[in-house]
Design a protein around this motif. Structure first.
Motif, PDB file in Angstrom:
ATOM      1  N   UNK A 256       0.843  -1.199   0.000  1.00  0.00           N
ATOM      2  CA  UNK A 256       0.000   0.000   0.000  1.00  0.00           C
ATOM      3  C   UNK A 256       0.875   1.245   0.000  1.00  0.00           C
ATOM      4  N   UNK A 257       0.393   2.280  -0.655  1.00  0.00           N
ATOM      5  CA  UNK A 257       1.057   3.585  -0.686  1.00  0.00           C
ATOM      6  C   UNK A 257       0.047   4.647  -0.262  1.00  0.00           C
ATOM      7  N   UNK A 258       0.367   5.355   0.819  1.00  0.00           N
ATOM      8  CA  UNK A 258      -0.490   6.431   1.303  1.00  0.00           C
ATOM      9  C   UNK A 258      -1.942   5.972   1.417  1.00  0.00           C
ATOM     10  N   UNK A 259      -2.122   4.811   2.053  1.00  0.00           N
ATOM     11  CA  UNK A 259      -3.453   4.213   2.180  1.00  0.00           C
ATOM     12  C   UNK A 259      -4.040   4.491   3.561  1.00  0.00           C
ATOM     13  N   UNK A 260      -5.325   4.724   3.630  1.00  0.00           N
ATOM     14  CA  UNK A 260      -6.005   4.935   4.912  1.00  0.00           C
ATOM     15  C   UNK A 260      -5.862   3.691   5.786  1.00  0.00           C
ATOM     16  N   UNK A 261      -5.602   3.905   7.076  1.00  0.00           N
ATOM     17  CA  UNK A 261      -5.391   2.787   7.994  1.00  0.00           C
ATOM     18  C   UNK A 261      -6.564   1.809   8.000  1.00  0.00           C
ATOM     19  N   UNK A 262      -7.828   2.266   7.994  1.00  0.00           N
ATOM     20  CA  UNK A 262      -8.931   1.290   7.990  1.00  0.00           C
ATOM     21  C   UNK A 262      -8.886   0.322   6.815  1.00  0.00           C
ATOM     22  N   UNK A 263      -8.413   0.767   5.643  1.00  0.00           N
ATOM     23  CA  UNK A 263      -8.256  -0.145   4.503  1.00  0.00           C
ATOM     24  C   UNK A 263      -7.315  -1.290   4.858  1.00  0.00           C
ATOM     25  N   UNK A 264      -6.172  -0.938   5.457  1.00  0.00           N
ATOM     26  CA  UNK A 264      -5.151  -1.941   5.768  1.00  0.00           C
ATOM     27  C   UNK A 264      -5.646  -2.884   6.857  1.00  0.00           C
ATOM     28  N   UNK A 265      -6.275  -2.329   7.874  1.00  0.00           N
ATOM     29  CA  UNK A 265      -6.783  -3.162   8.973  1.00  0.00           C
ATOM     30  C   UNK A 265      -7.871  -4.099   8.470  1.00  0.00           C
ATOM     31  N   UNK A 266      -8.746  -3.591   7.616  1.00  0.00           N
ATOM     32  CA  UNK A 266      -9.819  -4.434   7.079  1.00  0.00           C
ATOM     33  C   UNK A 266      -9.251  -5.594   6.273  1.00  0.00           C
ATOM     34  N   UNK A 267      -8.261  -5.302   5.428  1.00  0.00           N
ATOM     35  CA  UNK A 267      -7.665  -6.355   4.614  1.00  0.00           C
ATOM     36  C   UNK A 267      -6.962  -7.386   5.487  1.00  0.00           C
ATOM     37  N   UNK A 268      -6.144  -6.936   6.427  1.00  0.00           N
ATOM     38  CA  UNK A 268      -5.446  -7.878   7.307  1.00  0.00           C
ATOM     39  C   UNK A 268      -6.442  -8.653   8.168  1.00  0.00           C
ATOM     40  N   UNK A 269      -7.569  -8.016   8.494  1.00  0.00           N
ATOM     41  CA  UNK A 269      -8.584  -8.695   9.300  1.00  0.00           C
ATOM     42  C   UNK A 269      -9.171  -9.912   8.626  1.00  0.00           C
ATOM     43  N   UNK A 270      -9.188  -9.931   7.304  1.00  0.00           N
ATOM     44  CA  UNK A 270      -9.690 -11.107   6.588  1.00  0.00           C
ATOM     45  C   UNK A 270      -8.800 -12.315   6.831  1.00  0.00           C
ATOM     46  N   UNK A 271      -7.531 -12.057   7.063  1.00  0.00           N
ATOM     47  CA  UNK A 271      -6.572 -13.145   7.253  1.00  0.00           C
ATOM     48  C   UNK A 271      -6.372 -13.465   8.737  1.00  0.00           C
ATOM     49  N   UNK A 272      -6.710 -12.537   9.606  1.00  0.00           N
ATOM     50  CA  UNK A 272      -6.609 -12.772  11.049  1.00  0.00           C
ATOM     51  C   UNK A 272      -7.774 -13.598  11.560  1.00  0.00           C
ATOM     52  N   UNK A 273      -8.948 -13.439  10.960  1.00  0.00           N
ATOM     53  CA  UNK A 273     -10.145 -14.200  11.314  1.00  0.00           C
ATOM     54  C   UNK A 273     -10.682 -13.861  12.691  1.00  0.00           C
ATOM     55  N   UNK A 274     -10.295 -12.745  13.241  1.00  0.00           N
ATOM     56  CA  UNK A 274     -10.800 -12.359  14.553  1.00  0.00           C
ATOM     57  C   UNK A 274     -11.249 -10.914  14.540  1.00  0.00           C
ATOM     58  N   UNK A 275     -11.106 -10.252  15.678  1.00  0.00           N
ATOM     59  CA  UNK A 275     -11.555  -8.884  15.858  1.00  0.00           C
ATOM     60  C   UNK A 275     -10.341  -8.012  16.142  1.00  0.00           C
ATOM     61  N   UNK A 276     -10.282  -6.865  15.488  1.00  0.00           N
ATOM     62  CA  UNK A 276      -9.114  -6.000  15.563  1.00  0.00           C
ATOM     63  C   UNK A 276      -9.563  -4.614  16.021  1.00  0.00           C
ATOM     64  N   UNK A 277      -8.890  -4.107  17.040  1.00  0.00           N
ATOM     65  CA  UNK A 277      -9.200  -2.770  17.549  1.00  0.00           C
ATOM     66  C   UNK A 277      -7.989  -1.857  17.385  1.00  0.00           C
ATOM     67  N   UNK A 278      -8.189  -0.733  16.691  1.00  0.00           N
ATOM     68  CA  UNK A 278      -7.214   0.347  16.645  1.00  0.00           C
ATOM     69  C   UNK A 278      -7.918   1.606  17.144  1.00  0.00           C
ATOM     70  N   UNK A 279      -7.252   2.437  17.962  1.00  0.00           N
ATOM     71  CA  UNK A 279      -7.913   3.662  18.450  1.00  0.00           C
ATOM     72  C   UNK A 279      -8.265   4.590  17.311  1.00  0.00           C
ATOM     73  N   UNK A 280      -9.281   5.411  17.526  1.00  0.00           N
ATOM     74  CA  UNK A 280      -9.799   6.267  16.458  1.00  0.00           C
ATOM     75  C   UNK A 280      -8.740   7.231  15.938  1.00  0.00           C
TER      76      UNK A 280
END
Length: 322
Positions: A256-280
């Motif tokens: 990713x280049x200059x990508x919004x953090x929610x995009x990255x967390x959402x994508x990685x979340x598909x592979x984590x298979x759990x719940x991910x919390x990052x502060x706002x």
């Protein structure tokens, strides 16, 4: 109870039991004739496991968008849920696959659509999955991907309900591939496409040819070879990545280049298979990086450290950055 700012993996398989139970509780509570004992059992179920509360919260948030559900009874919902799966698919696929209905059971059909429970093709594994369609078109499905395949006589329709797909070039000279998402439609005759249905937008990479992108608002863009685009209901914008960057996910790498953090967390979340919390505060930032998808815990730590945060894992079910 889980924190409010959870970013939840879209995978139905990992949440299968909790999702199904949440739907069953929704159906029972909708009937209205609920005893105090039953309501107490419902509250006990929500508190019994973090996945229960998370599944219930996600269900309610998504159902809030469907006004047709407000007056649908639990009986009507259950009757539609009990229909054969092929009948549900037929009712769901209207136009480019967007669910719509006017019958009393519309609530159930929308309910099924929320989680794409009757998708024609799905990948519930963390490894990419290759499939061949009946006319020879090959698709690569990323983790947590669900696809509908309505058909027309002159073209191949692919409706991406969730996740990410990569296509090969269409082999027939007289036809073309059309991929629909919540945000719009992508069409091509000769290009390979990577299409990623994210919460905020759809990311489209074009390789080996050209494509046409159409937003739901009617905007149209001709995308050239090697380019990457953000397709949303409001607008279409070119992104800084190259198509080679985006297609790297097929080989197990997220770039990713200059990508919004929610995009990255959402994508990685598909592979984590759990719940991910990052502060706002972190979710409002942008990042660049290379993240291995075959070691998603390391990638999540890398992301957190790049944002100046510490990431703690609670088994395989929860990751919390602070």
């Amino acid at each position: 109870m889980l924190p409010d700012k959870l970013i939840v993996s879209g995978d139905v398989s990992a949440l299968h039991v909790s999702v199904r139970e949440a739907i069953e509780w929704e159906l029972m509570l909708r009937d209205g004739d609920v005893s105090p004992e039953q309501r107490a059992q419902f509250e006990s179920w929500r508190l019994a496991d973090p996945s229960h509360e998370a599944a219930w919260a996600v269900l309610q948030a998504r159902l809030a968008r469907f006004s047709a559900l407000k007056n649908a009874s639990g009986t009507a919902v259950r009757r539609a849920v009990d229909e054969p799966s092929h009948a549900r698919r037929r009712l769901l696929k209207v136009g480019t696959g967007v669910a719509a209905g006017v019958l009393a059971g519309v609530g159930a059909r929308e309910l099924i659509k929320v989680f794409a429970l009757d998708a024609d093709i799905h990948n519930s594994n963390v490894a990419a999955k290759s499939v061949a369609l009946d006319d020879g078109v090959r698709l690569t499905l990323g983790a947590s991907t669900r696809v509908y395949l309505p058909r027309k006589q002159t073209q191949r329709d692919i409706v991406l309900a969730s996740g990410q797909i990569a296509t090969a070039a269409y082999p027939g000279a007289s036809g073309f591939v059309e991929i629909g998402t919540r945000d719009g439609v992508i069409q091509t005759r000769n290009a390979r496409l990577s299409v990623d249905a994210l919460h905020m937008h759809t990311v489209v990479a074009v390789q080996g040819g050209g494509a046409i992108l159409k937003s739901r608002k009617g905007e149209l863009v001709r995308a050239t070879n090697g380019t990457v685009w953000s397709l949303s209901m409001q607008r279409i914008e070119q992104m800084p990545e190259t198509s080679a960057d985006v297609f790297a996910w097929v080989s197990g790498t997220l770039i990713v280049l200059d990508r919004a953090v929610p995009d990255v967390v959402e994508t990685l979340g598909r592979y984590f298979k759990g719940y991910i919390y990052f502060p706002s505060a972190a979710t409002n930032r942008r990042v660049s990086g290379v993240f291995p998808l075959d070691d998603v815990e390391a990638s999540l730590r890398q992301l957190a450290e790049g944002l100046g945060l510490t990431l703690n894992f609670y088994g395989k079910a929860l990751a919390v950055a602070s």
